[in-house]
Scaffold this motif. Structure first.
Motif, PDB file in Angstrom:
ATOM      1  N   GLY A   1       0.670  -1.244   0.010  1.00 45.93           N
ATOM      2  CA  GLY A   1       0.033   0.085   0.007  1.00 45.93           C
ATOM      3  C   GLY A   1       0.821   1.495  -0.007  1.00 45.93           C
ATOM      4  N   ASN A   2       0.244   2.435   0.461  1.00 47.22           N
ATOM      5  CA  ASN A   2       0.968   3.738   0.406  1.00 47.22           C
ATOM      6  C   ASN A   2       2.095   3.509   1.586  1.00 47.22           C
ATOM      7  N   ASP A   3       3.371   3.410   0.840  1.00 52.80           N
ATOM      8  CA  ASP A   3       4.792   3.362   1.860  1.00 52.80           C
ATOM      9  C   ASP A   3       4.539   2.414   2.916  1.00 52.80           C
ATOM     10  N   LYS A   4       3.768   1.193   2.564  1.00 51.84           N
ATOM     11  CA  LYS A   4       3.773   0.159   3.658  1.00 51.84           C
ATOM     12  C   LYS A   4       3.771  -1.242   2.870  1.00 51.84           C
ATOM     13  N   VAL A   5       4.160  -2.174   3.557  1.00 48.79           N
ATOM     14  CA  VAL A   5       4.109  -3.444   3.162  1.00 48.79           C
ATOM     15  C   VAL A   5       3.710  -4.178   4.356  1.00 48.79           C
ATOM     16  N   GLU A   6       2.491  -5.006   4.348  1.00 50.51           N
ATOM     17  CA  GLU A   6       2.126  -5.907   5.326  1.00 50.51           C
ATOM     18  C   GLU A   6       2.114  -7.504   4.948  1.00 50.51           C
ATOM     19  N   LEU A   7       2.910  -7.985   5.657  1.00 52.28           N
ATOM     20  CA  LEU A   7       3.269  -9.521   5.646  1.00 52.28           C
ATOM     21  C   LEU A   7       2.471 -10.397   6.650  1.00 52.28           C
ATOM     22  N   GLU A   8       1.327 -11.240   5.817  1.00 54.13           N
ATOM     23  CA  GLU A   8       0.704 -12.219   6.912  1.00 54.13           C
ATOM     24  C   GLU A   8       1.031 -13.598   6.717  1.00 54.13           C
ATOM     25  N   VAL A   9       0.947 -14.279   7.688  1.00 57.35           N
ATOM     26  CA  VAL A   9       0.865 -15.956   7.857  1.00 57.35           C
ATOM     27  C   VAL A   9      -0.281 -16.311   8.599  1.00 57.35           C
ATOM     28  N   LEU A  10      -1.226 -16.571   7.753  1.00 59.19           N
ATOM     29  CA  LEU A  10      -2.418 -16.782   8.489  1.00 59.19           C
ATOM     30  C   LEU A  10      -2.381 -18.301   9.245  1.00 59.19           C
TER      31      LEU A  10
END
Length: 113
Positions: free
Chosen positions: A27-36
Protein backbone atom coordinates in the motif's frame (compact mmCIF):
# COMPACT_ATOMS: atom_id res chain seq x y z
CA UNK A 1 -3.28 -31.23 15.05
CA UNK A 2 -2.94 -27.64 16.27
CA UNK A 3 -0.31 -25.23 14.93
CA UNK A 4 1.50 -25.45 18.24
CA UNK A 5 1.60 -29.25 18.05
CA UNK A 6 2.90 -29.08 14.48
CA UNK A 7 5.64 -26.67 15.57
CA UNK A 8 6.65 -28.82 18.54
CA UNK A 9 6.77 -31.92 16.35
CA UNK A 10 8.94 -30.09 13.80
CA UNK A 11 11.38 -29.02 16.52
CA UNK A 12 11.42 -32.52 17.95
CA UNK A 13 12.14 -33.92 14.49
CA UNK A 14 15.18 -31.65 14.24
CA UNK A 15 13.69 -29.30 11.67
CA UNK A 16 14.09 -25.59 12.25
CA UNK A 17 10.90 -24.33 10.67
CA UNK A 18 7.44 -25.20 9.52
CA UNK A 19 6.48 -23.91 6.09
CA UNK A 20 3.43 -21.71 5.79
CA UNK A 21 2.11 -19.44 3.06
CA UNK A 22 3.16 -15.81 3.31
CA UNK A 23 0.78 -13.21 1.90
CA UNK A 24 2.16 -9.78 0.99
CA UNK A 25 -0.04 -6.70 0.71
CA UNK A 26 1.43 -3.44 -0.53
CA UNK A 27 0.00 0.00 0.00
CA UNK A 28 1.04 3.61 0.41
CA UNK A 29 4.57 3.47 1.83
CA UNK A 30 3.72 0.24 3.64
CA UNK A 31 4.09 -3.51 3.18
CA UNK A 32 2.02 -5.95 5.23
CA UNK A 33 3.17 -9.53 5.69
CA UNK A 34 0.71 -12.18 6.88
CA UNK A 35 1.06 -15.84 7.74
CA UNK A 36 -2.53 -16.87 8.36
CA UNK A 37 -1.63 -20.35 9.56
CA UNK A 38 0.10 -18.85 12.60
CA UNK A 39 -1.90 -15.62 12.95
CA UNK A 40 1.16 -13.51 12.15
CA UNK A 41 0.66 -10.00 10.80
CA UNK A 42 3.59 -7.59 10.36
CA UNK A 43 3.23 -4.08 8.92
CA UNK A 44 6.43 -2.39 7.72
CA UNK A 45 6.56 1.33 6.94
CA UNK A 46 9.20 2.75 4.59
CA UNK A 47 10.38 5.06 7.37
CA UNK A 48 11.18 2.04 9.58
CA UNK A 49 13.26 0.18 6.96
CA UNK A 50 16.99 0.87 7.17
CA UNK A 51 18.24 -1.58 4.53
CA UNK A 52 17.29 -4.68 2.55
CA UNK A 53 19.90 -7.31 1.67
CA UNK A 54 19.27 -10.31 -0.59
CA UNK A 55 21.58 -13.24 0.19
CA UNK A 56 22.15 -15.10 -3.06
CA UNK A 57 23.41 -18.37 -1.56
CA UNK A 58 20.50 -18.90 0.85
CA UNK A 59 17.85 -17.09 -1.25
CA UNK A 60 16.81 -14.95 1.69
CA UNK A 61 15.90 -11.30 2.00
CA UNK A 62 16.93 -9.65 5.23
CA UNK A 63 15.03 -6.43 5.97
CA UNK A 64 16.86 -4.31 8.54
CA UNK A 65 14.69 -2.09 10.72
CA UNK A 66 15.39 0.81 13.06
CA UNK A 67 16.54 -0.17 16.55
CA UNK A 68 18.37 -3.20 15.08
CA UNK A 69 15.39 -5.48 14.48
CA UNK A 70 15.16 -7.46 11.26
CA UNK A 71 12.77 -9.58 9.26
CA UNK A 72 14.17 -12.44 7.17
CA UNK A 73 12.18 -14.01 4.35
CA UNK A 74 12.95 -16.87 1.98
CA UNK A 75 12.29 -15.68 -1.57
CA UNK A 76 13.61 -15.37 -5.09
CA UNK A 77 15.64 -12.38 -6.22
CA UNK A 78 12.64 -11.21 -8.27
CA UNK A 79 10.45 -11.40 -5.15
CA UNK A 80 13.06 -9.45 -3.20
CA UNK A 81 13.07 -6.77 -5.91
CA UNK A 82 9.29 -6.41 -5.73
CA UNK A 83 9.40 -6.01 -1.96
CA UNK A 84 12.32 -3.57 -2.15
CA UNK A 85 10.41 -1.33 -4.57
CA UNK A 86 7.64 -1.05 -1.98
CA UNK A 87 9.88 -0.88 1.09
CA UNK A 88 12.36 1.72 -0.13
CA UNK A 89 11.63 4.93 -2.04
CA UNK A 90 13.61 5.37 -5.28
CA UNK A 91 16.02 7.86 -3.73
CA UNK A 92 17.11 5.07 -1.36
CA UNK A 93 17.86 2.49 -4.08
CA UNK A 94 21.40 2.13 -2.73
CA UNK A 95 19.93 0.60 0.46
CA UNK A 96 18.88 -2.54 -1.46
CA UNK A 97 21.93 -4.79 -1.64
CA UNK A 98 22.83 -8.21 -2.98
CA UNK A 99 25.25 -10.40 -1.05
CA UNK A 100 26.67 -12.78 -3.66
CA UNK A 101 27.81 -16.36 -3.19
CA UNK A 102 31.39 -15.02 -3.47
CA UNK A 103 30.83 -12.76 -0.46
CA UNK A 104 30.65 -9.48 -2.37
CA UNK A 105 27.98 -6.89 -1.63
CA UNK A 106 26.72 -4.44 -4.18
CA UNK A 107 23.66 -2.35 -4.95
CA UNK A 108 21.01 -4.66 -6.36
CA UNK A 109 20.03 -2.14 -9.01
CA UNK A 110 23.54 -1.50 -10.38
CA UNK A 111 23.18 -3.95 -13.25
CA UNK A 112 19.56 -3.00 -13.93
CA UNK A 113 19.70 0.79 -14.28
Amino acid sequence: MSSRSVRRKAVADGRRSVKAELTVHTGNDKVELEVLKFGLHVALDQADVVQAVFFEDSKKLEIGLKEGSKVTLSCTFEGAQQLAVNLLPEERDSDFLVHTVDGDRFCAWDDLR
